[in-house]
Design an enzyme around this catalytic site. Structure first.
Site, short mmCIF file in Angstrom:
data_model
loop_
_atom_site.label_atom_id
_atom_site.label_comp_id
_atom_site.label_asym_id
_atom_site.label_seq_id
_atom_site.Cartn_x
_atom_site.Cartn_y
_atom_site.Cartn_z
N TYR A 293 0.85 -1.09 0.37
CA TYR A 293 -0.01 -0.15 -0.30
C TYR A 293 0.97 1.26 -0.14
O TYR A 293 1.77 1.22 -0.09
CB TYR A 293 -0.82 0.21 0.99
CG TYR A 293 -0.33 0.73 2.70
CD1 TYR A 293 0.31 -0.54 2.69
CD2 TYR A 293 -0.86 1.32 3.00
CE1 TYR A 293 0.89 -0.49 3.92
CE2 TYR A 293 0.12 1.75 4.36
CZ TYR A 293 0.18 0.56 4.75
OH TYR A 293 1.41 1.47 6.16
N ARG B 274 7.71 4.08 -4.92
CA ARG B 274 8.18 2.81 -3.41
C ARG B 274 7.25 1.90 -3.33
O ARG B 274 7.66 0.96 -3.94
CB ARG B 274 8.10 3.10 -2.59
CG ARG B 274 7.89 2.51 -1.46
CD ARG B 274 8.23 3.52 -0.03
NE ARG B 274 6.76 4.13 0.59
CZ ARG B 274 6.36 4.39 1.53
NH1 ARG B 274 8.13 5.50 2.35
NH2 ARG B 274 5.42 5.36 1.73
N LYS C 121 6.32 -2.14 2.09
CA LYS C 121 5.16 -1.74 2.69
C LYS C 121 3.76 -2.70 2.35
O LYS C 121 2.95 -2.15 1.59
CB LYS C 121 5.02 -0.38 2.45
CG LYS C 121 4.19 0.50 2.82
CD LYS C 121 3.77 2.08 2.53
CE LYS C 121 3.29 3.07 3.27
NZ LYS C 121 3.22 3.18 5.01
N GLU D 190 11.74 2.00 14.30
CA GLU D 190 10.91 3.71 13.83
C GLU D 190 9.22 3.38 15.00
O GLU D 190 9.42 2.60 15.47
CB GLU D 190 10.96 3.89 12.83
CG GLU D 190 10.07 2.03 12.42
CD GLU D 190 9.51 1.58 11.04
OE1 GLU D 190 9.72 2.50 10.07
OE2 GLU D 190 9.68 -0.01 10.23
N LEU E 189 11.10 1.23 7.43
CA LEU E 189 10.23 1.71 6.21
C LEU E 189 11.26 2.67 5.45
O LEU E 189 11.55 3.43 6.36
CB LEU E 189 8.99 2.33 5.98
CG LEU E 189 8.91 2.21 5.05
CD1 LEU E 189 7.75 0.73 4.13
CD2 LEU E 189 7.28 2.72 4.77
#
Ligand code: PMP
Length: 284
Positions: free
Chosen positions: A32, A51, A148, A180, A204
């Site tokens: 996504y 990406r 992702k 993160e 990410l």
């Protein structure tokens, strides 16, 4: 009621239907992107498209993302839903074979493509003034966090744990180092130096991260890309997070420890201002 996009059609949200055999539903076999909209324009669109293509490739999808096609869909959804501020959510799954099977379906199985809008105030939020409180929690996600994917159960559990403990979000920890946030990249500032984890499969590769670090360099700020411990974060002068819809947001407490003065810091504030200025200029 929203108009959403599903596999080539624009339909009312309550008429969009997907098979129970869809691999996104059965295996979380999907990727996504979330693109932010300000003044009806798309922020960082090309970064999201690049990406998306990378995520698909890493998972052996053969689907080729066409920039112009997706730009048209994004713009059409902004227009049909009169979206001024908010996000466009995009998901691509490996489609729906006619049964459940761990093996991938035949290569000619069409992917499922879904996009929908979400209205949300993204500019001039309470958070950018008040800041966020975060807790630290073990990072129990899989080993390819650079892709992702829609496997968001652990980040969702971590976010709920933060809420249960009276905080806003969680920073995830691996071997004593911060990876993160649940849905954002994490930064600390010490003696004027910005420290954030280096890019690897552990995190990410944020579109906002890339742009914010470019802004930091424009402002002649020093940037160090390396892992930092949670103890280092407790004693930092300032902390913040970045994400497409949050831009930069100040982090004012971590595990109950005030960071710096416990109020949003100047480095994060300056970066947010420049990030918005640069990205609004380049918005499509
Ligand atoms: N890390 C994770 C785990 C995320 O889910 C997100 C939000 N997509 C980010 C970082 C920030 O990435 P971006 O700036 O591209 O939104």
């Amino acid at each position: 009621m929203r108009t959403v996009y599903l596999n080539g059609d624009y339909v009312p949200e309550n008429e969009a239907r997907i098979s129970i055999f869809d691999r996104g539903f059965l295996f979380a076999d999907g990727v996504y992107e979330v693109t932010t909209v300000v003044d009806g324009k798309l922020i960082g669109f090309d970064g999201h498209i690049e990406r998306l293509q990378r995520s698909l490739k890493e998972l052996d999808y053969t689907y080729k993302v066409e920039r112009e096609k997706f730009l048209t869909i994004h713009r059409e959804l902004v227009s049909r839903n009169s979206l001024d501020q908010g996000m466009i959510y995009l998901q691509i799954t490996r489609g729906n074979p006619d049964d459940r099977d761990f093996e991938f379906p035949p290569i000619d199985t069409p992917v499922t493509i879904v996009l929908f809008t979400q209205k949300k105030q993204v500019v001039g939020t309470a958070t950018e003034v008040k800041g966020l409180s975060v807790i630290s929690i073990d990072d129990l996600r899989w080993g390819r966090r650079d892709i992702k994917t829609v496997q968001l159960l652990y980040p969702s559990l971590a976010k709920m744990e933060a809420k249960t403990r009276g905080a806003d979000d969680a920073w995830l920890m691996q071997d004593g180092f911060v990876t993160e946030g649940t849905s954002n990249n994490a930064y600390i500032v010490k003696d004027g130096k910005i420290i954030t984890r280096d890019l690897s499969k552990d995190i990410l590769h944020g579109i906002t991260r890339k742009s914010v670090l470019a802004c930091a360099r424009l402002l002649q700020m020093e940037v160090e890309e390396r892992p930092f411990t949670i103890e280092e974060a407790y004693t930092a002068d300032e902390a913040f997070s970045t994400s497409a819809s949050g831009f930069t947001n100040p982090v004012v407490t971590i595990d109950g420890n005030k960071i710096g003065s416990g109020t949003p810091g100047p480095v994060g504030d300056k970066l947010r201002a420049l990030y918005l200025e640069e990205n609004m200029k380049a918005a499509v």
